[in-house]
Scaffold this motif. Structure first.
Motif, PDB file in Angstrom:
ATOM      1  N   ARG A   1       0.846  -1.209  -0.022  1.00 54.22           N
ATOM      2  CA  ARG A   1       0.009  -0.049   0.016  1.00 54.22           C
ATOM      3  C   ARG A   1       0.776   1.194   0.064  1.00 54.22           C
ATOM      4  N   MET A   2       1.950   1.337   0.750  1.00 56.35           N
ATOM      5  CA  MET A   2       2.773   2.467   0.764  1.00 56.35           C
ATOM      6  C   MET A   2       3.534   2.559  -0.589  1.00 56.35           C
ATOM      7  N   SER A   3       3.870   1.531  -0.849  1.00 52.77           N
ATOM      8  CA  SER A   3       4.576   1.640  -2.203  1.00 52.77           C
ATOM      9  C   SER A   3       3.639   2.114  -3.599  1.00 52.77           C
ATOM     10  N   GLU A   4       2.397   1.742  -3.366  1.00 55.04           N
ATOM     11  CA  GLU A   4       1.409   2.281  -4.438  1.00 55.04           C
ATOM     12  C   GLU A   4       1.077   3.698  -4.166  1.00 55.04           C
ATOM     13  N   LEU A   5       0.944   4.053  -3.053  1.00 55.98           N
ATOM     14  CA  LEU A   5       0.800   5.421  -2.472  1.00 55.98           C
ATOM     15  C   LEU A   5       2.001   6.378  -3.196  1.00 55.98           C
ATOM     16  N   ALA A   6       3.199   5.824  -2.946  1.00 58.84           N
ATOM     17  CA  ALA A   6       4.569   6.682  -3.377  1.00 58.84           C
ATOM     18  C   ALA A   6       4.441   6.688  -4.708  1.00 58.84           C
ATOM     19  N   GLU A   7       4.002   5.867  -5.570  1.00 58.23           N
ATOM     20  CA  GLU A   7       3.992   5.969  -7.081  1.00 58.23           C
ATOM     21  C   GLU A   7       2.916   6.901  -7.488  1.00 58.23           C
ATOM     22  N   GLU A   8       1.820   6.628  -6.834  1.00 58.03           N
ATOM     23  CA  GLU A   8       0.744   7.668  -7.440  1.00 58.03           C
ATOM     24  C   GLU A   8       1.039   9.148  -7.094  1.00 58.03           C
TER      25      GLU A   8
END
Length: 459
Positions: free
Chosen positions: A391-398
């Motif tokens: 989830r944190m990786s997804e948010l960072a990319e977004e």
């Protein structure tokens, strides 16, 4: 394994322990480093002709450009500094002149060599430090003991021996000192001020900062403020006296010579934000200034002799690694002469969700490991679940895709926001195990992420 035994593949493997992805950049610096090692084994007539192949890294901020250069220098124990090209763009070059990057590198090299020499001599200086500590504990006892010993006559050896009170007391204190029984006792020591000799860098092309610093040193020397007395514990006095004794044992000229050789043969200068001094034309005064900075940097990269307070440094074989995002300018916008001095070009890629996941878990200094270690000091056990990492990786990319792309630094802001409350109330959770999962991450971030205006300021 010695540095000479490292192959390019092994160098890349060592960089992999701290930096995720960017294989092209790693290969480029690995080859540049290996060529330096190869050059050492060349004959004298050709060695000086082989110049380092300087590298230009192209990519957005936070993707690992600086870290690659820093880890490379640490791997080979080479003097390393990072400078920003933009610091030389102000009107009149307010701040420091371009040659200061070489002087700073030489200072780093000198301090590195000095520390190595000090570490090798630390054991040898221990007896001298012990005598100085005893002198502080028993002022005058050493002189009395020596005088008493000198006054002894060989022909009186048959007389009844009278114990030397001063010497006996000194030996008792020596025993207590070695047993650690006097560590907290306070003594008065005279401390030498650092850099109590005026720096010759004032007349070696230094900047206004160097001039002011040097004038202050001269003023201190003339006013007799080079020493001051402090009351400290024996534990602290031992540290002060150890540094003092080491300074007296070290040959500064030999250290400077060794540092100069290391800087000239293996030094690395990382010039960041070089794209900020690139210009397509010279119509404005600002663009003229930027081109002027490029022309000032050029002779240093080409190879020139720079005056430093440790001697003249030849920059011919120093490795220069330049980096920039080049979002508004292109490498071709640099002056042709400077372009030619950076023959190796590598483009670093923007980080994806998978890269962020690996950054959070794989490196030796991974963020999740850092935060877990920090909170464990207060008895809090933090466990990051796999879905929280996702989830944190997804948010960072977004966030990087829809606002400014700051690369892996985005993870720092996200982690801080996720763990803000836990860090604040850590003392209340001592002995607890806290699971950080995707639900927990969403509860701390979803509102901020969805509000795009707010996320600009918060994340």
């Amino acid at each position: 394994m010695s540095i000479e035994g490292l192959t390019p593949k092994q160098i890349v493997e060592k960089l992999d322990a701290y930096i995720i992805g960017q294989e092209k950049a790693k290969k480029a610096v690995a080859v540049a480093l290996r060529n330096r090692i190869r050059r050492i084994h060349l004959s004298d007539d050709i060695r000086d002709e082989v110049a380092p192949k300087n590298i230009l890294m192209i990519g957005p901020t936070g993707v690992g450009k600086t870290e690659i250069a820093r880890r490379l220098a640490k791997l080979v124990n080479a003097p390393f500094i990072k400078v920003e090209a933009t610091k030389y763009t102000e009107v009149g070059y307010v701040g420091r002149d371009v040659e200061s990057m070489v002087r700073d590198l030489m200072a780093v090299g000198f301090n590195n060599v000095k520390k190595e020499v000090e570490d090798s001599m630390r054991e040898a200086c221990a007896p001298k430090v012990e005598e100085k500590l005893l002198d502080l504990l028993l002022p005058g006892s050493d002189e009395k003991a020596k005088k008493s010993k000198d006054e002894e006559k060989p022909e009186e050896s048959t007389a009844v021996a009278v114990p030397n009170t001063d010497n006996s007391t000194r030996e008792k204190f020596r025993t207590m000192l070695r047993e650690g029984k006097l560590e907290e006792r306070e003594v008065e020591v005279t401390v030498k001020r650092q850099n109590n000799m005026p720096s010759m860098e004032i007349i070696a092309g230094g900047s206004m900062d160097d001039l002011q610093s040097g004038m202050m040193e001269i003023q201190n020397m003339l006013s007799g403020r080079n020493h001051k007395k402090k009351t400290v514990s024996i534990r602290e006095a031992r540290k002060i006296l150890t540094e003092e004794v080491l300074d007296s044992m070290i040959d500064a000229d030999k250290v400077a010579d060794k540092a100069k050789e290391r800087v000239e043969q293996s030094g690395i200068i990382f010039i960041d934000e070089i794209d900020k001094i690139a210009t397509k034309n010279a119509n404005s005064s600002g663009q003229v200034s930027r081109e002027g900075v490029q022309r000032d940097i050029l002779p240093i990269v080409e190879g020139s002799k720079v005056n430093t307070k440790f001697g003249v440094v030849d920059t011919t074989h120093i490795l220069f690694i330049a980096a920039g995002a080049f979002s508004l300018a292109a490498p071709s916008d640099l002056i042709p002469e400077l372009q030619g001095r950076f023959p190796l070009r590598v483009e670093l890629e923007s980080l994806s969700k998978e890269d962020f996941k690996r950054i959070l878990t794989e490196p030796k200094n991974a963020l999740t490991k850092q935060y877990s270690a920090l909170l464990s000091t207060e008895g809090v056990n933090i466990v990051f679940t796999e879905n929280s990492i996702d989830r944190m990786s997804e948010l960072a990319e977004e966030l990087n895709s829809r606002s400014e792309n700051i690369g892996a630094r985005r993870l720092h802001t996200i982690m801080e926001k996720v763990l803000e409350e836990i860090s604040f109330d850590a003392d209340e959770h001592a002995g607890e195990t806290i699971n950080v999962d995707s639900t927990y991450v969403d509860s701390k971030l979803t509102g901020v992420v969805q509000d795009q205006d707010l996320s600009r300021y918060i994340l």
